[in-house]
Design a protein around this motif. Structure first.
Motif, PDB file in Angstrom:
ATOM      1  N   LEU A  49       5.219 -37.961 110.712  1.00 18.15           N
ATOM      2  CA  LEU A  49       6.106 -37.748 109.578  1.00 18.15           C
ATOM      3  C   LEU A  49       6.803 -39.053 109.230  1.00 18.15           C
ATOM      4  CD1 LEU A  49       7.799 -34.446 110.843  1.00 18.15           C
ATOM      5  CD2 LEU A  49       6.029 -34.614 109.080  1.00 18.15           C
ATOM      6  N   GLU A  50       7.376 -39.110 108.044  1.00 19.06           N
ATOM      7  CA  GLU A  50       8.215 -40.243 107.665  1.00 19.06           C
ATOM      8  C   GLU A  50       9.531 -39.689 107.149  1.00 19.06           C
ATOM      9  OE1 GLU A  50       5.158 -39.954 105.564  1.00 19.06           O
ATOM     10  OE2 GLU A  50       4.131 -40.594 107.399  1.00 19.06           O
ATOM     11  N   ILE A  51      10.585 -40.450 107.375  1.00 20.59           N
ATOM     12  CA  ILE A  51      11.885 -40.105 106.806  1.00 20.59           C
ATOM     13  C   ILE A  51      12.284 -41.223 105.850  1.00 20.59           C
ATOM     14  CG2 ILE A  51      14.335 -39.721 107.271  1.00 20.59           C
ATOM     15  CD1 ILE A  51      13.607 -38.429 109.883  1.00 20.59           C
ATOM     16  N   GLU A  52      12.626 -40.824 104.641  1.00 19.79           N
ATOM     17  CA  GLU A  52      12.992 -41.803 103.615  1.00 19.79           C
ATOM     18  C   GLU A  52      14.455 -42.210 103.811  1.00 19.79           C
ATOM     19  OE1 GLU A  52      11.362 -42.140  99.261  1.00 19.79           O
ATOM     20  OE2 GLU A  52      13.047 -40.750  99.309  1.00 19.79           O
ATOM     21  N   ILE A  53      14.639 -43.450 104.250  1.00 23.76           N
ATOM     22  CA  ILE A  53      15.972 -43.979 104.516  1.00 23.76           C
ATOM     23  C   ILE A  53      16.238 -45.145 103.580  1.00 23.76           C
ATOM     24  CG2 ILE A  53      17.505 -44.976 106.259  1.00 23.76           C
ATOM     25  CD1 ILE A  53      15.718 -43.620 108.397  1.00 23.76           C
ATOM     26  N   ARG A  54      17.201 -44.961 102.694  1.00 23.80           N
ATOM     27  CA  ARG A  54      17.537 -45.974 101.690  1.00 23.80           C
ATOM     28  C   ARG A  54      16.307 -46.440 100.915  1.00 23.80           C
ATOM     29  NH1 ARG A  54      21.727 -49.559 105.406  1.00 23.80           N
ATOM     30  NH2 ARG A  54      23.321 -47.937 105.598  1.00 23.80           N
ATOM     31  N   GLY A  55      15.493 -45.458 100.516  1.00 23.00           N
ATOM     32  CA  GLY A  55      14.341 -45.743  99.668  1.00 23.00           C
ATOM     33  C   GLY A  55      13.108 -46.218 100.399  1.00 23.00           C
ATOM     34  N   VAL A  56      13.171 -46.356 101.718  1.00 14.25           N
ATOM     35  CA  VAL A  56      12.030 -46.832 102.501  1.00 14.25           C
ATOM     36  C   VAL A  56      11.588 -45.739 103.477  1.00 14.25           C
ATOM     37  CG1 VAL A  56      11.191 -48.580 104.115  1.00 14.25           C
ATOM     38  CG2 VAL A  56      12.865 -49.206 102.357  1.00 14.25           C
ATOM     39  N   ALA A  57      10.282 -45.430 103.487  1.00 18.89           N
ATOM     40  CA  ALA A  57       9.746 -44.409 104.386  1.00 18.89           C
ATOM     41  C   ALA A  57       9.568 -44.994 105.782  1.00 18.89           C
ATOM     42  CB  ALA A  57       8.421 -43.887 103.864  1.00 18.89           C
ATOM     43  N   LYS A  58      10.336 -44.464 106.744  1.00 14.37           N
ATOM     44  CA  LYS A  58      10.290 -44.938 108.117  1.00 14.37           C
ATOM     45  C   LYS A  58       9.491 -43.951 108.972  1.00 14.37           C
ATOM     46  CE  LYS A  58      13.095 -48.532 107.657  1.00 14.37           C
ATOM     47  NZ  LYS A  58      12.687 -49.916 107.999  1.00 14.37           N
TER      48      LYS A  58
END
Length: 368
Positions: free
Chosen positions: A341-350
């Motif tokens: 999965l990715e989490i979108e943190i400040r516009g960036v997928a981590k």
């Protein structure tokens, strides 16, 4: 409106706590610092003021059937001295609050509710009395709640009470004299560690707090604020009302089917929850562990193969694990363990992956 003060407000100020408004109360967010307080609980012991939470008492011959109708768990399984985690639901299945039910004596129960929900819950209790042979009492302002948590908790408490603590199991309660004060107490807590919660009368709270701090000084006991309380409960994978639970989130999708007994008979919300279980969940709560240094926060979008599949309900940098962790409500397929999965943190997928929501489990005690 001015924030209310718990009976321990003066103690917090004297200890140099940073006070913040929380659920209508002025509460300590931290003393020495969130990381230090968090580590104190994991390694030694911490002392919490949770007197902002509510205490309702239900007594009488109709108490059992009344609580059976009101709560999701099976109160009939409780014997005096048992404690049960449960929830109050709307007819839609959404959660009004998560609660603890204490079976004190035959036909006598205490229910502890979240601070932000005291008025709402009390109204709910009264509205659904339906002629039951019970007495209802809201003692939220008359009782304090102090929580002692950590691997040294039992050693510290032994110095203050003759009560046989070795006989008090997890999710059990009893009455005893502690530091010379008569009160109910329980082997409960919300940190993932062993510990106890005490329910003294408000006027005795300062004396108990001071006695516990003095008894625990040699063991490294520290006062702990709401900041570390949140990181501790999140590491343990515990739900926080308003985040993992709400009137728009039901206990089944929140991962709390284990406190939702749909075979005990009708209760408020049971019909809707039976339908939800039959039709299958549309979303599920999962733990997410980050693959690189990144701190997920509530509301961040969760992605799978670039597609939004849910959102973070709680997130932090785990002091114990040294990595970002989150609880998130996602599409069922995305909740499968190991799913990338990715989490979108400040516009960036981590990048991260779905994991068991209990990020931390305390080590099992080794017999000497």
């Amino acid at each position: 409106m001015d924030a209310r003060q718990t009976p321990l407000y003066r103690q917090h100020v004297q200890l140099g706590a940073r006070m913040v408004p929380f659920a209508g109360f002025s509460m300590p967010i931290q003393y020495a610092g969130i990381r230090q307080e968090h580590e104190a609980v994991r390694r030694r012991a911490g002392l919490f003021d949770v007197s902002h939470m509510g205490n309702f008492f239900v007594r009488g011959s109709g108490a059992l059937s009344y609580l059976q109708n009101l709560t999701t768990n099976n109160v009939a399984k409780l014997q005096p001295g048992d404690v049960q985690y449960s929830a109050l639901c709307l007819p839609t299945g959404g959660v009004i609050d998560d609660i603890l039910v204490y079976a004190l004596e035959p036909e006598s129960y205490m229910v502890v509710v979240n601070a932000s929900n005291i008025e709402k819950d009390w109204n709910w209790f009264q509205e659904h009395r339906n002629g039951a042979s019970i007495t209802l009492e809201n003692r939220s302002s008359e009782l304090a709640i102090i929580s002692l948590q950590g691997p040294k908790a039992e050693d510290i408490l032994r110095k203050l009470t003759p009560a046989p603590l070795e006989n008090l199991g997890t999710y059990k309660c009893s009455r005893a004299h502690i530091a010379g004060i008569d009160m109910w107490f329980a082997r409960t807590g919300y940190t993932g560690e062993d510990g106890f919660e005490f329910f003294p009368e408000s006027g005795k709270a300062e004396a108990l707090w001071q006695a516990l701090l003095e008894a625990g000084a040699v063991d490294g006991l520290e006062p702990v604020g709401l900041g570390a309380r949140d990181t501790l409960r999140l590491e343990a994978g515990y739900s926080l009302y308003g985040h993992e639970l709400s009137d728009s989130i039901n206990p089944l999708e929140a991962g709390l089917s284990w406190i939702t007994d749909l075979d005990k008979g009708d209760f408020i919300g049971s019909e809707a929850l039976l339908k939800i279980r039959t039709e299958g969940l549309k979303r599920k709560m999962t733990g997410i562990e980050m693959n690189e240094l990144a701190i997920p926060r509530e509301g961040c979008a969760v992605l799978h193969n670039g597609k939004a599949v849910g959102a973070v309900t709680s997130g932090t940098l785990s002091p114990t694990l040294g990595k970002g962790i989150a609880l998130a409500l996602v599409e069922p397929a995305a909740a499968e363990r190991g799913t990338t999965l990715e989490i979108e943190i400040r516009g960036v997928a981590k990048p991260g992956r779905a994991v068991n929501r209990a990020f931390y489990k305390r080590p099992k005690a080794v017999a000497a």
